[in-house]
Design an enzyme around this catalytic site. Structure first.
Site, PDB file in Angstrom:
ATOM      1  CG  HIS A  94      14.699 -25.784  64.372  1.00 17.81           C
ATOM      2  ND1 HIS A  94      14.897 -27.025  64.917  1.00 17.81           N
ATOM      3  CD2 HIS A  94      15.769 -25.169  64.433  1.00 17.81           C
ATOM      4  CE1 HIS A  94      16.270 -27.365  64.856  1.00 17.81           C
ATOM      5  NE2 HIS A  94      16.577 -26.048  64.707  1.00 17.81           N
ATOM      6  CB  SER A  95      15.455 -23.365  67.878  1.00 18.56           C
ATOM      7  OG  SER A  95      16.362 -22.811  68.962  1.00 18.56           O
ATOM      8  CG  MET A  96      11.892 -18.396  70.199  1.00 17.26           C
ATOM      9  SD  MET A  96      12.713 -16.683  69.877  1.00 17.26           S
ATOM     10  CE  MET A  96      12.094 -16.598  68.275  1.00 17.26           C
ATOM     11  CB  ALA A  98      10.237 -25.886  69.521  1.00 11.71           C
ATOM     12  CB  SER A 122      12.173 -29.312  65.444  1.00 15.55           C
ATOM     13  OG  SER A 122      13.354 -29.364  64.821  1.00 15.55           O
TER      14      SER A 122
END
Length: 262
Positions: A94-96, A98, A122
């Site tokens: 998720h975020s970083m 990803a 994500s």
């Protein structure tokens, strides 16, 4: 390869599932920690063996030097998960996380010839989509403002100055890494990519999420949810179903899951 016994400072395994036919490696957001994925681990076990990465500079690794470069992060994580490649593996970030899932996959494919079952990206724009962001150069109040904007941190923690002093250096290091990251438009992996995004994420537009399609030579899927950067909190069952179905498609013996990750 057999079951890996030696614990790693990088890996947390909350619900060991030694007999599972597939493993999911989970990578947290900037400033995040391994327990972010505890609910997902609980929900997917024992069908899926979930391991979560614990970055340096936080919680029980608070004294370990933080990392400020995505390439260095990805090199370290790829090395740490090598012993866990004794069965088919997918990555969820998720975020970083990803971006790290993508970069770790690149290294696994390039260096080991190991192609993950899937990469779940994500809450993050495609690696080739760059924005000039400078959270890592803000003062502490500015970093906290960004955390509040993304609604990813409990308000009680934000109000505790002692806890903030402990976590802000790790958050700043993560933002330094992700905000200085650059990737060429043609950079691809062979693993299929499934993108999850919120329709009101201030840090990722739908076009930027769709642009992940250009970073895989395999299958691509995009799921849009209502919500902002941490849309996951309100769509836990749907996300769990997407992950379970993607893994069961790759491994027909794995039942599709419908448990809650709440």
């Amino acid at each position: 390869m057999g079951e890996f016994q030696d614990p790693s400072r990088w890996i947390r395994r909350f619900h060991p599932a030694a007999d599972s036919g597939v493993r999911l490696v989970c990578l947290p957001h900037a400033g995040g920690s391994a327990p972010f994925y505890f609910p997902m681990s609980r929900a997917l076990s024992p069908e899926v063996d979930v391991v979560s990465v614990q970055y340096p500079g936080r919680q029980d690794r608070r004294m370990d030097p933080a990392i400020e470069d995505i390439g260095e992060y990805a090199d370290a994580i790829a090395a740490e998960i090598k012993p866990w490649l004794d069965r088919p593996v997918a990555l969820f970030g998720h975020s970083m996380g990803a971006v790290l899932a993508f970069e770790v996959t690149r290294r696994l494919e390039r260096d080991l010839g190991f192609v993950p079952l899937a990469v779940f990206a994500s809450g993050r724009r495609a690696p080739s989509r760059y924005r000039d962001e400078n959270v890592h150069r803000r003062d502490d109040d500015g970093v906290v403002e960004e955390m509040r904007l993304l609604s990813g941190t409990d308000a009680q923690i934000l109000g505790d100055e002692e806890i903030l002093r402990m976590v802000l250096p790790a958050i700043r290091s993560d933002y330094t890494a992700i905000e200085n990251y650059r990737a060429a438009p043609g950079l691809t992996v062979s693993a299929p990519i499934t993108v999850l995004t919120g329709d009101n994420d201030p840090r990722t537009s739908l076009e930027e999420a769709e642009a992940w399609r250009g970073h895989t030579t395999g299958a691509f899927d995009l799921h849009v949810f209502s919500g902002g950067h941490f849309f996951l909190a309100n769509h836990q069952d749907e996300i769990l179903k997407i992950v379970s179905e993607a893994l069961s498609t790759s491994l027909p013996g794995l039942p599709g899951g419908s448990a809650s990750i709440a």
